[in-house]
Write a protein that holds these residues in place. Structure first.
Motif, short mmCIF file in Angstrom:
data_model
loop_
_atom_site.label_atom_id
_atom_site.label_comp_id
_atom_site.label_asym_id
_atom_site.label_seq_id
_atom_site.Cartn_x
_atom_site.Cartn_y
_atom_site.Cartn_z
N GLU A 47 0.83 -1.19 0.00
CA GLU A 47 0.00 0.00 0.00
C GLU A 47 0.87 1.25 0.00
N PRO A 48 0.55 2.22 -0.84
CA PRO A 48 1.36 3.44 -0.88
C PRO A 48 1.09 4.41 0.27
N GLY A 49 0.00 4.29 0.98
CA GLY A 49 -0.38 5.26 2.01
C GLY A 49 0.09 4.92 3.40
N HIS A 55 2.99 14.75 6.45
CA HIS A 55 3.56 14.70 7.81
C HIS A 55 4.50 13.49 7.89
N ARG A 56 5.51 13.52 7.08
CA ARG A 56 6.38 12.35 6.92
C ARG A 56 7.06 11.95 8.23
N LEU A 113 -2.47 5.68 20.34
CA LEU A 113 -1.57 6.12 19.28
C LEU A 113 -2.35 6.68 18.10
N PHE A 114 -3.46 6.03 17.74
CA PHE A 114 -4.30 6.54 16.67
C PHE A 114 -4.88 7.90 17.03
N VAL A 122 -2.11 13.67 11.39
CA VAL A 122 -1.46 12.68 10.53
C VAL A 122 -2.52 11.72 9.98
N HIS A 123 -2.50 11.56 8.66
CA HIS A 123 -3.39 10.57 8.04
C HIS A 123 -2.80 9.19 8.30
N GLN A 124 -3.60 8.32 8.91
CA GLN A 124 -3.13 6.98 9.26
C GLN A 124 -3.90 5.95 8.47
N ASP A 125 -3.17 5.15 7.75
CA ASP A 125 -3.76 4.11 6.93
C ASP A 125 -3.84 2.81 7.74
#
Length: 174
Positions: A47-49, A55-56, A113-114, A122-125
């Protein structure tokens, strides 16, 4: 895969693993115990996400923390699992109430953590959760196989008294 499919895979794997681990199960030390965690990790890493591009640094820190929680949960789960050897040499395992506590703490830490990631934007996949689940299963299985090998009788050849030639041990018949 989409986030929904990843969530369904995660839920299915967790359900199957939990149901199987709270029943007595024979541990096979020659089995490919690492296969399911590797498959989960490959699916997650495709997965790329997995890392938020905006927010690397924060995303990588959250992913690293997620992996550490997964490793700690797997180790805690393995060390709280009861293992025993039967007279025929088979080794069995069954998770305990302490294992349930390890799972609850691990899930609570992941939820926290989520929430932290959401609070800082931060977008969390779901791939991060999937790779942490793979780490949990890999560590748990590895430790259980290692513990089982220490309990299992050593099969093979034995030498007779004053005999330098190895002979197979014979099973007595009753």
């Amino acid at each position: 895969m989409s986030g929904l499919v990843n969530a369904l895979v995660i839920a299915a794997v967790v359900a199957v693993v939990l149901v199987r681990q709270f029943r007595a199960r024979q541990i096979s030390t020659d089995r490919r115990w690492w296969l399911l965690p590797v498959i989960l990790a490959v699916v997650a890493l495709r997965e790329p996400g997995i890392v938020d591009a905006h927010h690397r640094t924060e995303s990588i820190a959250l992913l690293g923390t997620e992996l550490l929680i997964g490793l700690a949960t797997g180790a805690g789960w393995a060390w709280t699992t009861r293992i025993w050897a039967e007279p025929d040499g088979t080794v069995w395992s069954k998770s305990t109430k302490a294992s349930v506590t390890v799972w609850i703490v691990g899930i609570a830490l992941r939820v926290g953590l989520f929430a932290l990631g959401s609070a800082i934007g931060v977008h969390q996949d779901s791939s991060a959760l999937l790779i942490a689940l793979a780490a949990t299963l890999l560590v748990r299985s590895g430790i259980l196989v290692w513990r089982a090998q220490s309990l299992a009788p050593v099969a093979g050849v034995t030498t007779a008294y004053r005999d330098h030639m190895a002979r197979p041990a014979r099973k007595e018949r009753v």
